[in-house]
Design an enzyme around this catalytic site. Structure first.
Site, PDB file in Angstrom:
ATOM      1  N   SER A  43      40.209  36.126  17.697  1.00 51.19           N
ATOM      2  CA  SER A  43      40.511  34.910  18.450  1.00 51.19           C
ATOM      3  C   SER A  43      41.187  33.858  17.583  1.00 51.19           C
ATOM      4  O   SER A  43      41.870  32.977  18.090  1.00 51.19           O
ATOM      5  CB  SER A  43      39.225  34.305  19.008  1.00 51.19           C
ATOM      6  OG  SER A  43      38.607  35.192  19.885  1.00 51.19           O
ATOM      7  N   ASN A  50      44.060  29.198  21.820  1.00 48.21           N
ATOM      8  CA  ASN A  50      42.749  28.762  21.338  1.00 48.21           C
ATOM      9  C   ASN A  50      42.793  27.409  20.635  1.00 48.21           C
ATOM     10  O   ASN A  50      41.787  26.706  20.585  1.00 48.21           O
ATOM     11  CB  ASN A  50      42.113  29.831  20.451  1.00 48.21           C
ATOM     12  CG  ASN A  50      41.344  30.842  21.301  1.00 48.21           C
ATOM     13  OD1 ASN A  50      41.010  30.557  22.453  1.00 48.21           O
ATOM     14  ND2 ASN A  50      41.074  32.001  20.757  1.00 48.21           N
ATOM     15  N   GLU A  59      48.926  37.188  23.009  1.00 51.24           N
ATOM     16  CA  GLU A  59      49.638  36.545  21.903  1.00 51.24           C
ATOM     17  C   GLU A  59      49.844  37.590  20.797  1.00 51.24           C
ATOM     18  O   GLU A  59      48.877  38.168  20.304  1.00 51.24           O
ATOM     19  CB  GLU A  59      48.820  35.381  21.336  1.00 51.24           C
ATOM     20  CG  GLU A  59      48.712  34.198  22.289  1.00 51.24           C
ATOM     21  CD  GLU A  59      47.737  33.129  21.777  1.00 51.24           C
ATOM     22  OE1 GLU A  59      48.030  31.944  21.987  1.00 51.24           O
ATOM     23  OE2 GLU A  59      46.688  33.477  21.211  1.00 51.24           O
ATOM     24  N   HIS A 109      46.413  39.389  20.592  1.00 53.61           N
ATOM     25  CA  HIS A 109      45.267  38.630  21.100  1.00 53.61           C
ATOM     26  C   HIS A 109      45.250  38.585  22.627  1.00 53.61           C
ATOM     27  O   HIS A 109      46.149  38.020  23.243  1.00 53.61           O
ATOM     28  CB  HIS A 109      45.318  37.201  20.517  1.00 53.61           C
ATOM     29  CG  HIS A 109      44.174  36.354  20.938  1.00 53.61           C
ATOM     30  ND1 HIS A 109      44.299  35.018  21.228  1.00 53.61           N
ATOM     31  CD2 HIS A 109      42.864  36.656  21.130  1.00 53.61           C
ATOM     32  CE1 HIS A 109      43.127  34.544  21.574  1.00 53.61           C
ATOM     33  NE2 HIS A 109      42.239  35.505  21.526  1.00 53.61           N
TER      34      HIS A 109
HETATM   35  N1  3HC Z   1      36.362  41.329  34.838  1.00 53.76           N
HETATM   36  C1  3HC Z   1      37.340  41.945  35.532  1.00 53.76           C
HETATM   37  N2  3HC Z   1      37.869  41.438  36.653  1.00 53.76           N
HETATM   38  C2  3HC Z   1      37.392  40.241  37.081  1.00 53.76           C
HETATM   39  C3  3HC Z   1      36.370  39.545  36.399  1.00 53.76           C
HETATM   40  C4  3HC Z   1      35.853  40.148  35.228  1.00 53.76           C
HETATM   41  N3  3HC Z   1      34.896  39.565  34.494  1.00 53.76           N
HETATM   42  N4  3HC Z   1      36.105  38.414  37.077  1.00 53.76           N
HETATM   43  C5  3HC Z   1      36.923  38.384  38.143  1.00 53.76           C
HETATM   44  N5  3HC Z   1      37.694  39.491  38.142  1.00 53.76           N
HETATM   45  C6  3HC Z   1      38.731  39.839  39.116  1.00 53.76           C
HETATM   46  C7  3HC Z   1      38.157  40.156  40.457  1.00 53.76           C
HETATM   47  O1  3HC Z   1      37.855  41.540  40.564  1.00 53.76           O
HETATM   48  C8  3HC Z   1      39.285  39.741  41.392  1.00 53.76           C
HETATM   49  O2  3HC Z   1      40.269  40.766  41.400  1.00 53.76           O
HETATM   50  P1  3HC Z   1      41.180  41.019  42.717  1.00 53.76           P
HETATM   51  O3  3HC Z   1      41.626  39.677  43.223  1.00 53.76           O
HETATM   52  O4  3HC Z   1      42.319  41.863  42.230  1.00 53.76           O
HETATM   53  O5  3HC Z   1      40.288  41.722  43.681  1.00 53.76           O
HETATM   54  C9  3HC Z   1      39.917  38.542  40.687  1.00 53.76           C
HETATM   55  O6  3HC Z   1      39.531  38.657  39.299  1.00 53.76           O
HETATM   56  C10 3HC Z   1      39.432  37.214  41.219  1.00 53.76           C
HETATM   57  O7  3HC Z   1      38.014  37.229  41.155  1.00 53.76           O
HETATM   58  P2  3HC Z   1      37.055  36.231  41.929  1.00 53.76           P
HETATM   59  O8  3HC Z   1      37.660  35.886  43.256  1.00 53.76           O
HETATM   60  O9  3HC Z   1      35.684  36.818  41.908  1.00 53.76           O
HETATM   61  O10 3HC Z   1      36.942  34.989  40.979  1.00 53.76           O
HETATM   62  P3  3HC Z   1      37.928  33.821  40.675  1.00 53.76           P
HETATM   63  O11 3HC Z   1      39.089  33.754  41.599  1.00 53.76           O
HETATM   64  O12 3HC Z   1      37.038  32.669  40.516  1.00 53.76           O
HETATM   65  O13 3HC Z   1      38.508  34.246  39.228  1.00 53.76           O
HETATM   66  C11 3HC Z   1      38.485  34.241  36.895  1.00 53.76           C
HETATM   67  C12 3HC Z   1      37.683  34.509  38.157  1.00 53.76           C
HETATM   68  C13 3HC Z   1      39.684  35.193  36.823  1.00 53.76           C
HETATM   69  C14 3HC Z   1      37.577  34.517  35.710  1.00 53.76           C
HETATM   70  C15 3HC Z   1      39.000  32.767  36.943  1.00 53.76           C
HETATM   71  O14 3HC Z   1      37.912  31.908  37.127  1.00 53.76           O
HETATM   72  C16 3HC Z   1      39.741  32.335  35.693  1.00 53.76           C
HETATM   73  O15 3HC Z   1      40.916  32.586  35.537  1.00 53.76           O
HETATM   74  N6  3HC Z   1      39.010  31.668  34.784  1.00 53.76           N
HETATM   75  C17 3HC Z   1      39.587  31.198  33.527  1.00 53.76           C
HETATM   76  C18 3HC Z   1      39.540  32.314  32.519  1.00 53.76           C
HETATM   77  C19 3HC Z   1      40.126  31.870  31.220  1.00 53.76           C
HETATM   78  O16 3HC Z   1      40.506  30.739  30.991  1.00 53.76           O
HETATM   79  N7  3HC Z   1      40.196  32.825  30.292  1.00 53.76           N
HETATM   80  C20 3HC Z   1      40.664  32.566  28.923  1.00 53.76           C
HETATM   81  C21 3HC Z   1      39.483  32.337  28.064  1.00 53.76           C
HETATM   82  S1  3HC Z   1      39.929  32.011  26.403  1.00 53.76           S
HETATM   83  C22 3HC Z   1      39.968  33.529  25.682  1.00 53.76           C
HETATM   84  O17 3HC Z   1      39.732  34.545  26.278  1.00 53.76           O
HETATM   85  C23 3HC Z   1      40.322  33.533  24.239  1.00 53.76           C
HETATM   86  C24 3HC Z   1      39.420  34.408  23.435  1.00 53.76           C
HETATM   87  O18 3HC Z   1      39.859  34.393  22.118  1.00 53.76           O
HETATM   88  C25 3HC Z   1      37.978  34.020  23.515  1.00 53.76           C
END
Ligand code: 3HC
Length: 289
Positions: A121, A193, A154, A142
């Protein structure tokens, strides 16, 4: 350009299990390994449930699901997972010493052409490249959580990374259905990040000061900025343990107390409340939660 067909993913945790599945869906031969048998089982169960659900939802054909199953395997042995890989994506704990040890072991196992990418990350690949004898074939790749949903990857070129390596990794990301961006220079935390940390630090500061509840800070960011999740919901998704380790690693290196994790992160880490993966973080994910 190097033709990449087989991928080894080291680590089947929060990121590794979805990177593996995403690559297998895209048609790569994927071997995912972990030292923890329970985590490997969970990754296998997740893949099976995910593929069945996608077929049931009409988002994947039964043939594509079968192909994916054939493309994906899990093992406890790094040797078995890595010995024929064209690309290794390392997704182990966010700890420099552990990552360096993995890279040094991979150097002994993998063929000369294998590219080593780290999903770290924050840690730039020049901190790892000298643990190998192939620095030109080392870079950052990433992914974002949840990998199956988030489009961005990334790719970060270090001063050691060859153009061919960066291009090959960008191509893999595209084949996985991702939108890759190329960072021409290394910088701690890359693009996303760094921006996320600024938001998260401010959210934790406001919470630690008692200005608002974490729920209200999340509401403010979701409804005031249009983010899909608030910073505390996102911490629960990406893992409070990850945040703890990232800050501790930075603090160990810099000695700067401002790099220490915030008090609430330390408290939750010690209690084992690491977010969704443990059923409780800032929010409660149990059946009654
Ligand atoms: N794993 C796999 N698929 C998932 C999932 C998971 N944990 N959570 C949701 N999904 C899928 C669902 O299956 C659904 O797929 P479909 O539309 O094709 O059927 C789709 O995502 C939408 O799901 P939901 O309707 O249940 O939920 P939301 O519309 O609320 O979306 C979310 C959930 C995609 C997690 C959304 O809230 C989001 O984009 N959140 C922000 C995530 C973010 O910012 N991520 C970056 C984090 S930073 C990072 O990763 C950096 C690293 O270094 C730590």
């Amino acid at each position: 350009m190097q033709n990449i067909e087989s991928i080894c993913v080291v680590g089947a945790g929060n990121m590794g299990h979805q990177i593996s599945l995403c690559a297998a869906i895209a048609g790569f031969k994927v071997k995912c390994c972990d030292i923890n048998e329970e985590i490997l089982h969970r990754a296998g169960d997740f893949a099976e449930n995910y593929l069945s659900e996608r077929v049931a939802k009409g988002k994947l054909s039964e043939e594509a699901a079968q192909r994916t199953r054939a493309n994906l395997s899990f093992t406890l042995s790094l040797e078995e997972a890595a010995r024929n890989a064209d690309l290794v994506i390392e997704a182990v704990l966010e700890n420099l010493a552990i990552k360096r040890e993995v890279f040094a072991r991979l150097e002994k196992i993998c063929p000369a052409h294998t590219i080593f990418a780290t999903n770290s990350s924050y840690i730039v690949s020049s901190r790892l490249a000298d643990a190998t004898k192939r620095p030109g074939q080392v870079c950052n790749m990433h992914f974002f959580n949840p990998v199956l949903v988030m489009k961005l990857v990334e790719v970060v070129k270090g001063p050691h990374t060859t153009e061919e390596t960066a291009t090959a990794v960008m191509e893999v990301a595209k084949k996985m259905g991702k939108i890759p961006v190329l960072l021409q220079k290394e910088i701690y935390g890359f693009l996303v990040n760094r921006i996320l940390t600024a938001i998260r630090s401010e959210a934790l500061y406001l919470y630690d000061l008692g200005v608002a509840s974490f729920e209200d800070i999340d509401r403010a960011v979701v409804h005031g900025l249009g983010h899909p999740m608030g910073p505390f919901q996102l911490l629960d998704l990406t893992g409070i343990d990850l945040s703890y380790h990232v800050h501790m690693e930075r603090y160990r290196e810099s000695g700067d107390p401002s790099h220490k994790p915030s008090p609430v992160i330390v408290e939750k880490y010690v209690k084992g409340e690491w977010g969704r993966k443990t059923g409780k973080g800032f929010y409660d994910y149990s059946a009654n939660g």
